[in-house]
Structures are given as structure tokens and as C-alpha cells.
Design a protein around this motif. Structure first.
Motif, PDB file in Angstrom:
ATOM      1  N   ARG A 175     -39.693 -24.672 -74.360  1.00 13.70           N
ATOM      2  CA  ARG A 175     -40.283 -23.529 -74.665  1.00 13.70           C
ATOM      3  C   ARG A 175     -41.811 -24.323 -74.914  1.00 13.70           C
ATOM      4  O   ARG A 175     -41.950 -25.090 -75.727  1.00 13.70           O
ATOM      5  N   GLY A 176     -42.675 -23.968 -73.908  1.00 12.31           N
ATOM      6  CA  GLY A 176     -43.862 -24.673 -73.919  1.00 12.31           C
ATOM      7  C   GLY A 176     -43.881 -26.094 -73.486  1.00 12.31           C
ATOM      8  O   GLY A 176     -42.762 -26.330 -72.683  1.00 12.31           O
ATOM      9  N   TYR A 177     -44.746 -26.944 -73.907  1.00 14.18           N
ATOM     10  CA  TYR A 177     -44.562 -28.538 -73.235  1.00 14.18           C
ATOM     11  C   TYR A 177     -44.142 -29.300 -74.297  1.00 14.18           C
ATOM     12  O   TYR A 177     -44.259 -30.655 -74.159  1.00 14.18           O
ATOM     13  N   GLY A 178     -44.011 -28.946 -75.617  1.00 13.13           N
ATOM     14  CA  GLY A 178     -43.801 -29.851 -76.599  1.00 13.13           C
ATOM     15  C   GLY A 178     -42.214 -30.378 -76.405  1.00 13.13           C
ATOM     16  O   GLY A 178     -41.339 -30.108 -75.495  1.00 13.13           O
ATOM     17  N   LYS A 179     -41.832 -31.262 -77.242  1.00 13.13           N
ATOM     18  CA  LYS A 179     -40.714 -32.108 -77.154  1.00 13.13           C
ATOM     19  C   LYS A 179     -39.471 -31.251 -77.761  1.00 13.13           C
ATOM     20  O   LYS A 179     -38.125 -31.539 -77.653  1.00 13.13           O
ATOM     21  N   LYS A 180     -39.594 -30.431 -78.653  1.00  9.39           N
ATOM     22  CA  LYS A 180     -38.840 -29.578 -79.303  1.00  9.39           C
ATOM     23  C   LYS A 180     -38.331 -28.222 -78.431  1.00  9.39           C
ATOM     24  O   LYS A 180     -39.085 -28.065 -77.568  1.00  9.39           O
ATOM     25  N   ASN A 181     -37.305 -27.512 -78.816  1.00  8.62           N
ATOM     26  CA  ASN A 181     -36.877 -26.315 -78.084  1.00  8.62           C
ATOM     27  C   ASN A 181     -36.862 -26.484 -76.737  1.00  8.62           C
ATOM     28  O   ASN A 181     -37.512 -26.000 -75.846  1.00  8.62           O
ATOM     29  N   ARG A 182     -35.789 -27.254 -76.341  1.00  2.00           N
ATOM     30  CA  ARG A 182     -35.405 -27.732 -74.997  1.00  2.00           C
ATOM     31  C   ARG A 182     -33.893 -27.202 -74.740  1.00  2.00           C
ATOM     32  O   ARG A 182     -33.204 -27.405 -75.496  1.00  2.00           O
ATOM     33  N   MET A 183     -33.684 -26.959 -73.429  1.00  2.00           N
ATOM     34  CA  MET A 183     -32.158 -26.696 -72.967  1.00  2.00           C
ATOM     35  C   MET A 183     -31.814 -27.326 -71.647  1.00  2.00           C
ATOM     36  O   MET A 183     -33.016 -27.558 -71.097  1.00  2.00           O
ATOM     37  N   SER A 184     -30.509 -27.887 -71.455  1.00  2.00           N
ATOM     38  CA  SER A 184     -30.674 -28.390 -70.250  1.00  2.00           C
ATOM     39  C   SER A 184     -29.503 -27.398 -69.397  1.00  2.00           C
ATOM     40  O   SER A 184     -28.664 -26.644 -70.130  1.00  2.00           O
ATOM     41  N   GLY A 185     -29.617 -27.311 -68.159  1.00  2.00           N
ATOM     42  CA  GLY A 185     -28.762 -26.564 -67.339  1.00  2.00           C
ATOM     43  C   GLY A 185     -28.709 -26.993 -65.819  1.00  2.00           C
ATOM     44  O   GLY A 185     -29.207 -28.116 -65.706  1.00  2.00           O
ATOM     45  N   VAL A 186     -27.924 -26.269 -65.136  1.00  2.00           N
ATOM     46  CA  VAL A 186     -27.986 -26.566 -63.670  1.00  2.00           C
ATOM     47  C   VAL A 186     -28.354 -25.460 -62.695  1.00  2.00           C
ATOM     48  O   VAL A 186     -27.948 -24.271 -63.060  1.00  2.00           O
ATOM     49  N   ILE A 187     -29.006 -25.721 -61.491  1.00  2.87           N
ATOM     50  CA  ILE A 187     -29.378 -24.631 -60.890  1.00  2.87           C
ATOM     51  C   ILE A 187     -27.970 -24.168 -59.949  1.00  2.87           C
ATOM     52  O   ILE A 187     -27.390 -25.136 -59.343  1.00  2.87           O
ATOM     53  N   TRP A 188     -27.662 -23.063 -60.103  1.00  3.44           N
ATOM     54  CA  TRP A 188     -26.356 -22.649 -59.229  1.00  3.44           C
ATOM     55  C   TRP A 188     -26.783 -21.880 -57.918  1.00  3.44           C
ATOM     56  O   TRP A 188     -26.118 -21.508 -56.868  1.00  3.44           O
ATOM     57  N   ARG A 189     -27.866 -21.246 -57.964  1.00  2.00           N
ATOM     58  CA  ARG A 189     -28.473 -20.513 -56.728  1.00  2.00           C
ATOM     59  C   ARG A 189     -29.888 -20.601 -56.687  1.00  2.00           C
ATOM     60  O   ARG A 189     -30.511 -20.487 -57.702  1.00  2.00           O
ATOM     61  N   PHE A 190     -30.398 -20.412 -55.530  1.00  2.00           N
ATOM     62  CA  PHE A 190     -31.857 -20.574 -55.142  1.00  2.00           C
ATOM     63  C   PHE A 190     -31.984 -19.815 -53.754  1.00  2.00           C
ATOM     64  O   PHE A 190     -31.321 -19.648 -52.793  1.00  2.00           O
ATOM     65  N   TYR A 191     -33.112 -18.764 -53.994  1.00  2.00           N
ATOM     66  CA  TYR A 191     -33.612 -18.029 -52.732  1.00  2.00           C
ATOM     67  C   TYR A 191     -34.936 -17.530 -52.942  1.00  2.00           C
ATOM     68  O   TYR A 191     -35.393 -17.758 -53.717  1.00  2.00           O
ATOM     69  N   LYS A 192     -35.463 -17.379 -51.734  1.00  2.00           N
ATOM     70  CA  LYS A 192     -36.988 -16.848 -51.667  1.00  2.00           C
ATOM     71  C   LYS A 192     -36.716 -15.209 -51.104  1.00  2.00           C
ATOM     72  O   LYS A 192     -36.040 -14.857 -50.420  1.00  2.00           O
ATOM     73  N   GLN A 193     -37.729 -14.616 -51.935  1.00  2.00           N
ATOM     74  CA  GLN A 193     -37.739 -13.050 -51.602  1.00  2.00           C
ATOM     75  C   GLN A 193     -39.060 -12.617 -51.716  1.00  2.00           C
ATOM     76  O   GLN A 193     -39.979 -13.312 -52.396  1.00  2.00           O
ATOM     77  N   HIS A 194     -39.607 -11.776 -50.951  1.00  2.00           N
ATOM     78  CA  HIS A 194     -41.042 -11.123 -51.060  1.00  2.00           C
ATOM     79  C   HIS A 194     -41.008 -10.178 -52.352  1.00  2.00           C
ATOM     80  O   HIS A 194     -40.054  -9.633 -52.492  1.00  2.00           O
ATOM     81  N   GLY A 195     -42.210 -10.441 -52.797  1.00  5.97           N
ATOM     82  CA  GLY A 195     -42.511  -9.708 -54.147  1.00  5.97           C
ATOM     83  C   GLY A 195     -42.336  -8.203 -54.261  1.00  5.97           C
ATOM     84  O   GLY A 195     -41.684  -7.465 -55.022  1.00  5.97           O
ATOM     85  N   SER A 196     -42.354  -7.709 -52.971  1.00 12.57           N
ATOM     86  CA  SER A 196     -42.204  -6.205 -52.773  1.00 12.57           C
ATOM     87  C   SER A 196     -40.704  -5.704 -52.847  1.00 12.57           C
ATOM     88  O   SER A 196     -40.386  -4.413 -52.811  1.00 12.57           O
ATOM     89  N   LEU A 197     -39.892  -6.674 -52.797  1.00 10.06           N
ATOM     90  CA  LEU A 197     -38.288  -6.303 -52.552  1.00 10.06           C
ATOM     91  C   LEU A 197     -37.672  -6.284 -53.647  1.00 10.06           C
ATOM     92  O   LEU A 197     -36.413  -6.068 -53.888  1.00 10.06           O
TER      93      LEU A 197
END
Length: 103
Positions: free
Chosen positions: A47-69
Motif C-alpha cells: 500500500r504505497g511505498y512504505g514498509k507497512k501494509n504489505r502482502m505476499s502472494g504468487v502470480i498464477w496467471r499472466f496475459y496481455k490484452q488490448h485495452g479495447s477488449l
């Protein structure tokens, strides 16, 4: 590979925290692409660039899509942030979110 650092404004961070948001949309390019966002890469949401308010996770999917779609809600956000729908968008899906406790 180091965890991908993803700084967020308060509202998107809170949506990830409460489970109503699972995808982060960024302009596709050198920072946000298949090589920097591979499936299985660890992520640190902040949450912003500070050291507080952070979460860890994992990318489970990535894709590229045109903004108009995208659907109307995403289209409104893309247009508001980037000023156009005529761009490629990186969609980064994140799972297994856990709050990082500050020690």
C-alpha cells in the motif's frame, strides 16, 4: 528471482486484502511482461511505498490484452489512467495472499 514489487493505491490494496480483487492491470512493456511476471513468481503488494501494509502472494496467471477488449468497468479504469484504450495491458493474476507482519 526476487519477488515482484507492486505498489498500489489504498483502494486497490484494500480490494486485494478483502479478496474482491485478484487481477492487477498495468501497461504492458519492459516492466510488466511475460519475462518479469512469470507464473509462479512471488509478489509483494504494498500500500504505497512504505514498509507497512504489505502482502505476499504468487502470480498464477499472466496475459496481455488490448485495452479495447476489456469489459466496461476495466475500460473505464484504463481510459481514466492512461487516457486511451489503444494500448496493450498486462493482466497479472495473484493468489495465495498473506499479510506480511512487520517485525
Amino acid at each position: 528471482m526476487k519477488p515482484l514489487f507492486v505498489p498500489l493505491n489504498a483502494n486497490p490494496y484494500d480490494q486485494f486484502a478483502d479478496g474482491t480483487k485478484t487481477d492487477e492491470l498495468r501497461r504492458y512493456g519492459p516492466r510488466w511482461n511475460e519475462n518479469t511476471c512469470p507464473t509462479g513468481r512471488k509478489v509483494t503488494l504494498s500500500r504505497g511505498y512504505g514498509k507497512k501494509n504489505r502482502m505476499s502472494g504468487v502470480i498464477w496467471r499472466f496475459y496481455k490484452q488490448h485495452g479495447s477488449l476489456f469489459g466496461s468497468t476495466y475500460k473505464e479504469s484504463i481510459k481514466r489512467i492512461y487516457g486511451t484504450l489503444d494500448i496493450e495491458i498486462a493482466v497479472i493474476s495473484i493468489t495465495n495472499l498473506e499479510k506480511i507482519e512487520n517485525v
